[in-house]
Structures are given as C-alpha cells and as structure tokens.
Motif scaffolding. Structure first.
Motif, PDB file in Angstrom:
ATOM      1  N   TRP A  63      39.860  34.608  39.095  1.00  0.00           N
ATOM      2  CA  TRP A  63      39.399  35.949  38.751  1.00  0.00           C
ATOM      3  C   TRP A  63      38.004  36.270  39.295  1.00  0.00           C
ATOM      4  O   TRP A  63      37.799  37.365  39.847  1.00  0.00           O
ATOM      5  N   PRO A  64      37.019  35.371  39.172  1.00  0.00           N
ATOM      6  CA  PRO A  64      35.688  35.710  39.700  1.00  0.00           C
ATOM      7  C   PRO A  64      35.691  36.037  41.195  1.00  0.00           C
ATOM      8  O   PRO A  64      34.870  36.836  41.655  1.00  0.00           O
TER       9      PRO A  64
ATOM     10  N   ARG B 186      37.683  39.645  41.481  1.00  0.00           N
ATOM     11  CA  ARG B 186      37.209  40.751  40.649  1.00  0.00           C
ATOM     12  C   ARG B 186      36.644  41.914  41.484  1.00  0.00           C
ATOM     13  O   ARG B 186      36.923  43.083  41.181  1.00  0.00           O
TER      14      ARG B 186
ATOM     15  N   GLU C 236      37.396  45.868  41.134  1.00  0.00           N
ATOM     16  CA  GLU C 236      36.321  46.829  40.882  1.00  0.00           C
ATOM     17  C   GLU C 236      36.414  47.995  41.866  1.00  0.00           C
ATOM     18  O   GLU C 236      36.147  49.151  41.503  1.00  0.00           O
TER      19      GLU C 236
ATOM     20  N   GLY D 256      42.291  39.529  33.320  1.00  0.00           N
ATOM     21  CA  GLY D 256      40.995  40.144  33.591  1.00  0.00           C
ATOM     22  C   GLY D 256      41.084  41.604  33.973  1.00  0.00           C
ATOM     23  O   GLY D 256      40.109  42.353  33.832  1.00  0.00           O
ATOM     24  N   VAL D 257      42.256  42.054  34.450  1.00  0.00           N
ATOM     25  CA  VAL D 257      42.383  43.435  34.935  1.00  0.00           C
ATOM     26  C   VAL D 257      42.220  44.438  33.797  1.00  0.00           C
ATOM     27  O   VAL D 257      41.439  45.392  33.891  1.00  0.00           O
TER      28      VAL D 257
ATOM     29  N   LEU E 175      38.659  44.585  32.542  1.00  0.00           N
ATOM     30  CA  LEU E 175      37.769  45.265  33.482  1.00  0.00           C
ATOM     31  C   LEU E 175      37.889  46.778  33.339  1.00  0.00           C
ATOM     32  O   LEU E 175      36.876  47.492  33.266  1.00  0.00           O
TER      33      LEU E 175
END
Length: 279
Positions: free
Chosen positions: A204-205, A208, A212, A241-242, A245
């Motif tokens: 994820w990092p 990301r 974004e 994570g989506v 975010l």
C-alpha cells in the motif's frame, strides 16, 4: 423507488456471485424462467454474469484479460475469444442458449467499442450504459456519486434526485497501480499484478500515490456538485487502504465500499438490462 440497501440487498448478491465463480455443475434453467446476461469488458478482467428476475446471480465467469486499455479494445480478437469461451461455459452450465446481453463502457468513450465485441460473438446487445451510471441506477441512488475504479479508468457519476446528471472518466486505474508497483519492485507487470492481489496491505505505501491521483481526479469532477455519499466500485477498490484514503480526502461525504467490488459493475449491467426489458 426506494434506495437499495448495501448490507441486505447488494452484499449478499456479490457474495453469491463469488461463490458461483468456480461452479460448473449443470443447473438447467426452466424454459420460462427469465434470465439476463451482463458482460463487463474490463482492462484487467472480463466478467460475465447471469441473473434471475430478482437480480440474484445464478452463474458468473471471470477471466484475466489484457485486451482493453484506457477504455479502448486494442485486442479485438482476444476479447471476442474470451467472451465466446465464457458464453459456452455458461450455456453448458445453465442448459440454455444465451443470445442477448447488456454491456457497458467508460464515460466519455465510444459505446460501440463494447457493443462490437459482443456482436462479433453472435450476441444481440439489448442495452448499453456507462459503468458508474449502471451502478447508480441499480442502487436507486438519490443524492450521491459513484466512483468506478476499473483496471484502466476512473469513472464518476453524479446523481441528483434519483437522476444521473453528470458522468466523466479519466485514464487512470488498477493497471497504472500495477505499472507503478512493477517499477518499484523491478519485476514484470504480470508479476506485479499478482503481488498486488496477494500482498495488498504490504505494498500500500508504494501504490498509495496512484490512488491519491485517482482521488484528485474524483475531487475535480465533484467540485461543482454537493453530494451526501460516495459509492466505490470496481475491482481496484478491493486493495486495503482505498476506502480509508477516500474517507480522509472526502470528510464531508460518507464513503461506502461494498464487499467484492469486482462484481458490482457486471451485476449492475445485468440489472440494467433486466430493468430495460421490463420497461
């Protein structure tokens, strides 16, 4: 029409579709049982789904595919071959001939692109609709936005008073996530695609920033509008994570991510075809 509930109406149908994914046991339909076929020609996957008159999935097929890029079918022969294979498998399982289908297209692209693929397999295309609008109509949304993050594009539809008043699309999606990951890991894109599915939380990092960018695209499209909710759909939304975010970047809206988002669009396409046939 009453807005359809995610927990009690949509999620059970998505789970039903997932369970059927690897089922090939024959389940013959009666000749007078109505059924409806929706075909989603995605950048990373082609999904065919058959539903009954209650919009319950009764058979589902998914094949990974690299035949569509940024909303354009670049491998027409490959796309038709996959659709034909799925049709044959579904017909064998259900014991019926599939002659009609509905399909979709990313907003801002030419609908005939998807229609031509289906017609090349011998299907009659009874209805075609852009992807986020299909989801909006399926759920009977009132004042919301649908964000469809597919393999190649991010589509947005805005709904006011139950009507789709705007739809737009940008060429950024799950394939771009895989390209970013491939570059970071220095591996082929195909390997990065598998890593993305298997190690979503871990990577994820790295990816990301791509999401974004997608969120920034959505913000730009939604700037002129005031909506209460944002519904996420499309297979790329499944990455851990989506949803978080989007919730951070859209604090004024309730962000909703149904389970198994890869099946939302094909279910919506089939449901749209069902509604059109009954109208």
């Amino acid at each position: 029409m009453t807005q359809r509930d995610i927990k009690n109406w949509l999620n059970p149908r998505l789970q039903m579709a997932d369970k059927q994914l690897h089922q090939t046991d024959k389940k013959p339909l009666k000749g007078n049982d109505p059924f409806f076929l929706g075909i989603d020609l995605g950048t990373c996957n082609i999904v065919s789904m058959v539903i009954d008159k209650e919009a319950n999935p009764i058979a589902t097929r998914v094949d990974q595919a690299d035949v569509v890029r940024d909303g354009i079918v670049w491998d027409f022969f490959g796309a038709t071959q996959i659709v034909r294979k799925q049709l044959e498998s579904l017909q064998q399982q259900l014991g019926v001939e599939l002659t009609k289908a509905s399909t979709s297209y990313p907003p801002g692209t030419e609908p005939r692109i998807s229609v031509n693929v289906l017609e090349a397999t011998g299907l009659e295309v009874t209805s075609v609709i852009d992807e986020p609008s299909a989801v909006a109509q399926m759920l009977h949304l009132k004042n919301a936005a649908v964000v469809d993050i597919g393999g190649g594009t991010t589509g947005v539809a805005v709904i006011k008073n139950g009507e789709v008043i705007y739809s737009g699309d940008e060429a950024t999606g799950g394939h771009h996530v895989s390209l970013t990951l491939a570059g970071n890991l220095k591996v082929p894109v195909e390997e990065a695609e598998l890593t993305k599915k298997q190690q979503g939380k871990k990577i994820w990092p790295v990816v990301r920033p791509v999401f974004e960018k997608m969120a920034a695209i959505v913000q730009e499209h939604l700037t002129p509008f005031d909506v209460d909710e944002i519904y996420l759909s499309g297979g790329s939304c499944a990455l851990p994570g989506v949803a978080e975010l989007f919730s951070q970047l859209f604090p004024k809206q309730r962000v909703i991510l149904p389970t198994l988002p890869i099946f939302i669009t094909p279910l919506a396409i089939a449901t749209y075809g069902m509604d059109k046939s009954c109208s």
